[in-house]
Write a protein that holds these residues in place. Structure first.
Motif, short mmCIF file in Angstrom:
data_model
loop_
_atom_site.label_atom_id
_atom_site.label_comp_id
_atom_site.label_asym_id
_atom_site.label_seq_id
_atom_site.Cartn_x
_atom_site.Cartn_y
_atom_site.Cartn_z
N GLY A 1 2.18 -5.08 -13.72
CA GLY A 1 1.35 -5.85 -12.61
C GLY A 1 0.18 -5.06 -12.58
O GLY A 1 -0.55 -4.54 -13.68
N GLU A 2 -0.40 -4.71 -11.39
CA GLU A 2 -1.86 -4.25 -11.43
C GLU A 2 -2.22 -3.32 -10.18
O GLU A 2 -1.39 -3.73 -9.04
CB GLU A 2 -2.99 -5.38 -11.57
CG GLU A 2 -2.98 -6.49 -12.62
CD GLU A 2 -4.25 -7.27 -12.55
OE1 GLU A 2 -4.78 -7.35 -11.94
OE2 GLU A 2 -3.87 -8.28 -13.49
N LEU A 3 -2.95 -2.45 -9.91
CA LEU A 3 -3.10 -1.67 -8.78
C LEU A 3 -4.46 -1.07 -8.54
O LEU A 3 -5.29 -1.02 -9.46
CB LEU A 3 -2.10 -0.29 -8.84
CG LEU A 3 -0.54 -0.40 -8.58
CD1 LEU A 3 -0.23 0.94 -8.79
CD2 LEU A 3 -0.24 -0.87 -7.36
N ASP A 4 -5.13 -1.21 -7.62
CA ASP A 4 -6.29 -0.55 -7.14
C ASP A 4 -5.71 0.84 -6.79
O ASP A 4 -4.91 1.21 -5.84
CB ASP A 4 -6.97 -1.13 -5.99
CG ASP A 4 -7.56 -2.58 -6.48
OD1 ASP A 4 -7.67 -2.67 -7.58
OD2 ASP A 4 -7.55 -3.39 -5.86
N VAL A 5 -6.25 1.89 -7.38
CA VAL A 5 -6.06 3.39 -7.00
C VAL A 5 -7.34 4.22 -6.79
O VAL A 5 -8.32 3.55 -7.18
CB VAL A 5 -5.37 4.00 -8.33
CG1 VAL A 5 -3.86 3.30 -8.45
CG2 VAL A 5 -6.15 3.98 -9.44
N GLY A 6 -7.42 5.16 -6.16
CA GLY A 6 -8.38 6.19 -5.94
C GLY A 6 -8.10 7.48 -5.11
O GLY A 6 -7.03 7.50 -4.73
N PHE A 7 -9.09 8.09 -5.12
CA PHE A 7 -9.11 9.50 -4.35
C PHE A 7 -10.49 9.94 -4.06
O PHE A 7 -11.31 9.49 -4.46
CB PHE A 7 -8.42 10.75 -5.18
CG PHE A 7 -9.42 11.04 -6.53
CD1 PHE A 7 -10.33 11.89 -6.44
CD2 PHE A 7 -8.63 10.60 -7.69
CE1 PHE A 7 -10.71 12.15 -7.63
CE2 PHE A 7 -9.55 10.92 -8.84
CZ PHE A 7 -10.56 11.85 -9.00
N ILE A 8 -10.48 10.72 -2.82
CA ILE A 8 -11.69 11.24 -2.25
C ILE A 8 -11.84 12.63 -2.64
O ILE A 8 -11.01 13.47 -2.45
CB ILE A 8 -11.43 11.18 -0.67
CG1 ILE A 8 -11.08 9.63 -0.19
CG2 ILE A 8 -12.81 11.72 -0.21
CD1 ILE A 8 -12.20 8.86 -0.49
N GLN B 1 -2.64 3.91 -3.52
CA GLN B 1 -2.45 2.95 -4.40
C GLN B 1 -2.44 1.87 -3.57
O GLN B 1 -1.50 1.86 -2.59
CB GLN B 1 -1.19 3.36 -5.36
CG GLN B 1 -1.50 4.57 -6.17
CD GLN B 1 -0.49 5.62 -5.46
OE1 GLN B 1 0.47 5.52 -4.87
NE2 GLN B 1 -1.17 6.89 -5.61
N LYS B 2 -2.99 0.70 -4.14
CA LYS B 2 -2.78 -0.73 -3.46
C LYS B 2 -2.76 -1.77 -4.35
O LYS B 2 -3.62 -1.89 -5.23
CB LYS B 2 -4.06 -0.92 -2.42
CG LYS B 2 -3.96 -2.21 -1.94
CD LYS B 2 -4.64 -1.99 -0.47
CE LYS B 2 -4.69 -3.34 0.62
NZ LYS B 2 -3.49 -4.10 0.68
N LEU C 1 0.80 -1.14 0.03
CA LEU C 1 0.11 -0.08 0.00
C LEU C 1 0.86 1.16 0.00
O LEU C 1 1.96 1.33 0.76
CB LEU C 1 -0.82 0.00 1.28
CG LEU C 1 -1.76 1.29 1.58
CD1 LEU C 1 -2.81 1.57 0.70
CD2 LEU C 1 -2.37 1.22 3.06
N ASN C 2 0.52 2.17 -0.90
CA ASN C 2 1.03 3.73 -0.72
C ASN C 2 -0.10 4.27 -0.04
O ASN C 2 -1.24 4.65 -0.62
CB ASN C 2 1.15 4.11 -1.83
CG ASN C 2 1.89 5.33 -1.93
OD1 ASN C 2 2.53 5.88 -0.97
ND2 ASN C 2 2.15 6.20 -3.12
N PRO C 3 -0.11 4.34 1.40
CA PRO C 3 -1.10 5.09 2.01
C PRO C 3 -1.90 6.34 1.74
O PRO C 3 -1.05 7.06 1.04
CB PRO C 3 -0.64 4.98 3.69
CG PRO C 3 0.89 4.95 3.28
CD PRO C 3 1.26 4.32 2.15
N PRO C 4 -3.20 6.45 2.20
CA PRO C 4 -3.57 7.95 1.65
C PRO C 4 -2.75 8.86 2.08
O PRO C 4 -2.11 9.25 3.33
CB PRO C 4 -4.91 7.62 2.48
CG PRO C 4 -5.14 6.28 2.76
CD PRO C 4 -3.85 5.54 2.68
N HIS C 5 -2.54 10.06 1.34
CA HIS C 5 -1.80 10.91 1.10
C HIS C 5 -2.33 11.99 0.39
O HIS C 5 -3.06 11.93 -0.55
CB HIS C 5 -0.27 10.86 1.24
CG HIS C 5 0.05 10.45 -0.13
ND1 HIS C 5 -0.30 8.98 -0.71
CD2 HIS C 5 0.59 10.92 -1.40
CE1 HIS C 5 0.28 8.90 -1.85
NE2 HIS C 5 0.49 10.09 -2.25
N THR C 6 -1.66 13.39 0.45
CA THR C 6 -2.08 14.32 -0.41
C THR C 6 -0.78 15.24 -0.78
O THR C 6 0.17 15.10 -0.17
CB THR C 6 -3.09 15.10 0.23
OG1 THR C 6 -3.59 16.21 -0.87
CG2 THR C 6 -2.63 16.17 1.52
#
Length: 170
Positions: free
Chosen positions: A129-136, A163-164, A111-116
């Motif tokens: 590879g593959e990643l699950d990514v997102g933002f709020i 990113q995870k 995990l690249n933990p939540p950050h800004t």
């Protein structure tokens, strides 16, 4: 009486025009550079926002080069990921250019933990590879996607993002 109110209206209009002419708009961005580049001089004793410029006569190609990003980092840590930054501390030629780069390596489940990043938009590119990514969003809405090798995802400036690697083997 009519002439007095007309004069007053003209005076108010003139005052508004003068105020508008002498007011400067507030700009919330970085100004354009004044020179081609400003290679960082971290040895200077001057403190400012960024680094002072190295003497242009002492600039070399090495000031714009960084090889360490080519090597995978060790992911055997708590997060299962490691960030190899390529910023002005590593590449002095990036000073004042408003850009940086990072390589992120992930173990399965890493995990690249939540950050800004308050002043920067981030783009992630999956090399393999593959990643699950997102933002709020500021409306507290999750925008997320599963991305694979060759794909890109953008995280808008200032928004919390992550990113995870959900167990995908690289």
């Amino acid at each position: 009486m009519k002439q007095s109110s007309t004069r007053r209206a003209m005076f108010v209009l003139a005052a508004i025009l003068v105020a508008a002419a002498f007011s400067t708009p507030s700009l919330a961005n970085d100004p354009d550079p004044l020179q081609d580049f400003c290679v960082a001089d971290p040895t200077s004793g001057i403190t400012l926002n960024g680094f002072p410029c190295k003497n242009p006569a002492n600039v070399t190609a090495g000031d714009f080069f960084f090889a360490r990003i080519a090597k995978a980092g060790a992911t055997n840590n708590t997060q299962g990921s490691v960030v190899t930054g390529a910023n002005v501390e590593m590449i002095p030629g990036l000073n004042t250019l408003g850009v940086s780069l990072a390589r992120i390596d992930y173990a399965p489940g890493g995990l690249n933990p939540p950050h800004t990043h308050p002043r920067a938009t981030e783009i992630v590119f999956v090399l393999y590879g593959e990643l699950d990514v997102g933002f709020i969003t500021t409306a507290n809405v999750l925008v997320s996607k599963h991305i694979v090798a060759g794909e890109v995802f953008v995280f808008p400036r200032g928004l919390v993002h992550f990113q995870k690697n959900n167990g995908y083997m690289f």
